[in-house]
Motif scaffolding. Sequence first.
Motif, PDB file in Angstrom:
ATOM      1  N   LEU A  35       0.820  -1.202   0.000  1.00  0.00           N
ATOM      2  CA  LEU A  35       0.000   0.000   0.000  1.00  0.00           C
ATOM      3  C   LEU A  35       0.860   1.260   0.000  1.00  0.00           C
ATOM      4  O   LEU A  35       0.562   2.233  -0.697  1.00  0.00           O
ATOM      5  CB  LEU A  35      -0.923  -0.001   1.227  1.00  0.00           C
ATOM      6  N   LEU A  36       1.926   1.239   0.798  1.00  0.00           N
ATOM      7  CA  LEU A  36       2.796   2.412   0.852  1.00  0.00           C
ATOM      8  C   LEU A  36       3.439   2.680  -0.506  1.00  0.00           C
ATOM      9  O   LEU A  36       3.544   3.834  -0.927  1.00  0.00           O
ATOM     10  CB  LEU A  36       3.887   2.199   1.904  1.00  0.00           C
ATOM     11  N   LEU A  37       3.845   1.619  -1.195  1.00  0.00           N
ATOM     12  CA  LEU A  37       4.472   1.797  -2.505  1.00  0.00           C
ATOM     13  C   LEU A  37       3.474   2.316  -3.526  1.00  0.00           C
ATOM     14  O   LEU A  37       3.841   3.074  -4.431  1.00  0.00           O
ATOM     15  CB  LEU A  37       5.071   0.468  -2.981  1.00  0.00           C
ATOM     16  N   LYS A  38       2.208   1.927  -3.382  1.00  0.00           N
ATOM     17  CA  LYS A  38       1.198   2.375  -4.339  1.00  0.00           C
ATOM     18  C   LYS A  38       0.765   3.818  -4.091  1.00  0.00           C
ATOM     19  O   LYS A  38       0.037   4.386  -4.897  1.00  0.00           O
ATOM     20  CB  LYS A  38      -0.022   1.443  -4.274  1.00  0.00           C
ATOM     21  N   GLY A  39       1.189   4.390  -2.969  1.00  0.00           N
ATOM     22  CA  GLY A  39       0.796   5.760  -2.666  1.00  0.00           C
ATOM     23  C   GLY A  39       1.423   6.802  -3.567  1.00  0.00           C
ATOM     24  O   GLY A  39       0.919   7.912  -3.684  1.00  0.00           O
ATOM     25  N   GLY A  40       2.534   6.456  -4.205  1.00  0.00           N
ATOM     26  CA  GLY A  40       3.158   7.393  -5.133  1.00  0.00           C
ATOM     27  C   GLY A  40       4.212   8.266  -4.479  1.00  0.00           C
ATOM     28  O   GLY A  40       4.653   8.028  -3.353  1.00  0.00           O
ATOM     29  N   TRP A  41       4.607   9.316  -5.177  1.00  0.00           N
ATOM     30  CA  TRP A  41       5.707  10.175  -4.743  1.00  0.00           C
ATOM     31  C   TRP A  41       5.407  10.927  -3.447  1.00  0.00           C
ATOM     32  O   TRP A  41       6.332  11.314  -2.729  1.00  0.00           O
ATOM     33  CB  TRP A  41       6.041  11.170  -5.852  1.00  0.00           C
ATOM     34  N   VAL A  42       4.125  11.156  -3.160  1.00  0.00           N
ATOM     35  CA  VAL A  42       3.769  11.914  -1.957  1.00  0.00           C
ATOM     36  C   VAL A  42       4.189  11.167  -0.694  1.00  0.00           C
ATOM     37  O   VAL A  42       4.407  11.778   0.357  1.00  0.00           O
ATOM     38  CB  VAL A  42       2.257  12.204  -1.940  1.00  0.00           C
ATOM     39  N   MET A  43       4.319   9.851  -0.775  1.00  0.00           N
ATOM     40  CA  MET A  43       4.710   9.085   0.407  1.00  0.00           C
ATOM     41  C   MET A  43       6.128   9.429   0.863  1.00  0.00           C
ATOM     42  O   MET A  43       6.453   9.259   2.042  1.00  0.00           O
ATOM     43  CB  MET A  43       4.610   7.588   0.101  1.00  0.00           C
ATOM     44  N   LEU A  44       6.964   9.932  -0.050  1.00  0.00           N
ATOM     45  CA  LEU A  44       8.339  10.292   0.324  1.00  0.00           C
ATOM     46  C   LEU A  44       8.368  11.473   1.299  1.00  0.00           C
ATOM     47  O   LEU A  44       8.962  11.364   2.379  1.00  0.00           O
ATOM     48  CB  LEU A  44       9.167  10.578  -0.925  1.00  0.00           C
ATOM     49  N   PRO A  45       7.737  12.615   0.970  1.00  0.00           N
ATOM     50  CA  PRO A  45       7.733  13.709   1.959  1.00  0.00           C
ATOM     51  C   PRO A  45       6.981  13.353   3.230  1.00  0.00           C
ATOM     52  O   PRO A  45       7.355  13.800   4.318  1.00  0.00           O
ATOM     53  CB  PRO A  45       7.060  14.869   1.216  1.00  0.00           C
ATOM     54  N   LEU A  46       5.937  12.534   3.122  1.00  0.00           N
ATOM     55  CA  LEU A  46       5.221  12.103   4.324  1.00  0.00           C
ATOM     56  C   LEU A  46       6.116  11.247   5.209  1.00  0.00           C
ATOM     57  O   LEU A  46       6.083  11.358   6.439  1.00  0.00           O
ATOM     58  CB  LEU A  46       3.959  11.331   3.941  1.00  0.00           C
ATOM     59  N   GLY A  47       6.925  10.391   4.591  1.00  0.00           N
ATOM     60  CA  GLY A  47       7.867   9.585   5.366  1.00  0.00           C
ATOM     61  C   GLY A  47       8.911  10.452   6.055  1.00  0.00           C
ATOM     62  O   GLY A  47       9.270  10.204   7.215  1.00  0.00           O
ATOM     63  N   ILE A  48       9.393  11.483   5.346  1.00  0.00           N
ATOM     64  CA  ILE A  48      10.367  12.399   5.948  1.00  0.00           C
ATOM     65  C   ILE A  48       9.747  13.138   7.130  1.00  0.00           C
ATOM     66  O   ILE A  48      10.382  13.300   8.187  1.00  0.00           O
ATOM     67  CB  ILE A  48      10.880  13.395   4.889  1.00  0.00           C
ATOM     68  N   LEU A  49       8.503  13.587   6.975  1.00  0.00           N
ATOM     69  CA  LEU A  49       7.816  14.283   8.064  1.00  0.00           C
ATOM     70  C   LEU A  49       7.610  13.362   9.266  1.00  0.00           C
ATOM     71  O   LEU A  49       7.747  13.796  10.419  1.00  0.00           O
ATOM     72  CB  LEU A  49       6.471  14.817   7.578  1.00  0.00           C
ATOM     73  N   ALA A  50       7.279  12.103   9.007  1.00  0.00           N
ATOM     74  CA  ALA A  50       7.076  11.147  10.105  1.00  0.00           C
ATOM     75  C   ALA A  50       8.383  10.916  10.867  1.00  0.00           C
ATOM     76  O   ALA A  50       8.392  10.913  12.112  1.00  0.00           O
ATOM     77  CB  ALA A  50       6.540   9.824   9.555  1.00  0.00           C
ATOM     78  N   ILE A  51       9.479  10.736  10.144  1.00  0.00           N
ATOM     79  CA  ILE A  51      10.778  10.535  10.796  1.00  0.00           C
ATOM     80  C   ILE A  51      11.175  11.778  11.584  1.00  0.00           C
ATOM     81  O   ILE A  51      11.668  11.688  12.727  1.00  0.00           O
ATOM     82  CB  ILE A  51      11.845  10.184   9.750  1.00  0.00           C
ATOM     83  N   LEU A  52      10.953  12.955  10.995  1.00  0.00           N
ATOM     84  CA  LEU A  52      11.274  14.212  11.678  1.00  0.00           C
ATOM     85  C   LEU A  52      10.495  14.340  12.984  1.00  0.00           C
ATOM     86  O   LEU A  52      11.059  14.726  14.027  1.00  0.00           O
ATOM     87  CB  LEU A  52      10.972  15.391  10.753  1.00  0.00           C
ATOM     88  N   ALA A  53       9.202  14.016  12.937  1.00  0.00           N
ATOM     89  CA  ALA A  53       8.376  14.107  14.137  1.00  0.00           C
ATOM     90  C   ALA A  53       8.856  13.147  15.224  1.00  0.00           C
ATOM     91  O   ALA A  53       8.909  13.510  16.410  1.00  0.00           O
ATOM     92  CB  ALA A  53       6.913  13.817  13.785  1.00  0.00           C
ATOM     93  N   LEU A  54       9.215  11.944  14.838  1.00  0.00           N
ATOM     94  CA  LEU A  54       9.693  10.959  15.818  1.00  0.00           C
ATOM     95  C   LEU A  54      11.018  11.387  16.443  1.00  0.00           C
ATOM     96  O   LEU A  54      11.203  11.271  17.665  1.00  0.00           O
ATOM     97  CB  LEU A  54       9.846   9.592  15.143  1.00  0.00           C
ATOM     98  N   VAL A  55      11.933  11.885  15.613  1.00  0.00           N
ATOM     99  CA  VAL A  55      13.239  12.309  16.123  1.00  0.00           C
ATOM    100  C   VAL A  55      13.085  13.464  17.110  1.00  0.00           C
ATOM    101  O   VAL A  55      13.664  13.456  18.213  1.00  0.00           O
ATOM    102  CB  VAL A  55      14.165  12.711  14.959  1.00  0.00           C
ATOM    103  N   ILE A  56      12.295  14.461  16.745  1.00  0.00           N
ATOM    104  CA  ILE A  56      12.094  15.618  17.624  1.00  0.00           C
ATOM    105  C   ILE A  56      11.406  15.196  18.916  1.00  0.00           C
ATOM    106  O   ILE A  56      11.795  15.637  20.007  1.00  0.00           O
ATOM    107  CB  ILE A  56      11.258  16.698  16.908  1.00  0.00           C
ATOM    108  N   PHE A  57      10.411  14.329  18.801  1.00  0.00           N
ATOM    109  CA  PHE A  57       9.672  13.930  20.004  1.00  0.00           C
ATOM    110  C   PHE A  57      10.583  13.233  20.999  1.00  0.00           C
ATOM    111  O   PHE A  57      10.622  13.607  22.188  1.00  0.00           O
ATOM    112  CB  PHE A  57       8.519  13.001  19.629  1.00  0.00           C
TER     113      PHE A  57
END
Length: 233
Positions: A35-57
């Motif tokens: 499912l993640l692979l089928k999401g397209g290019w938008v999943m890349l910035p969303l993944g970066i945002l998720a990692i950023l949020a986890l690191v900061i938290f």
Amino acid sequence: MQAVTDTLSQITDTASRAAQQLATAPPPELRFGDLLLKGGWVMLPLGILAILALVIFFERYFTIRKAAKNESQLMQQVRGSVLSGNLDSAIAICRNSNTPLGRMLQKGLLRIGRPIKDIEGAIENIGKLEVAKLEKNIGILGIVAGIAPMFGFLGTIAGVITIFYNISLTDNISMGAISGGLYQKMITSAAGLLVGIMAYVFYHVLNMMVDKVILKLETDAIEFIDLLEEPSK
């Protein structure tokens, strides 16, 4: 001739059974990774945002937790040194503690001899600096909570535009053609909402932790000012 007829019959039966098996076969399972692979290019910035949020938290969580530890022993040591008139020892104790409260008390001890209002102002200014350090990067979580769902919706809208553009080219308006591509594009909306909710929760959890630290620092600062006023009473 009979052999040919029997062979044709066997082939027909085999094809019929194969068709029935295909018809009754369960649909393929949807896997999370697919499912993640089928999401397209938008999943890349969303993944970066998720990692950023986890690191900061986690970085802020452990920093604030360290600042929120019980400093009753520090206050007792400072009180004993001040009451005994050993200000140098009290200053050394505060310096070695390397905590927000220790730095606040150290600034107050260095101002002893001046009016109480000056001491209170110095402690308050250091307290503001310490709180600003604790709140560092927490605001980024609020930004992630706001823009992650927007990225998700952007991916969905871009996918829908692509679907209807392809339909206009092929003139195929079947339900399968629409739903087959649409469910894939809705993945970005779900992912964006998930990242946004996660960042939103992280943001408020850290803010509540900081509020508790602020309350504790203010309480200890008042206790320290009362300690300095005791000899003059």
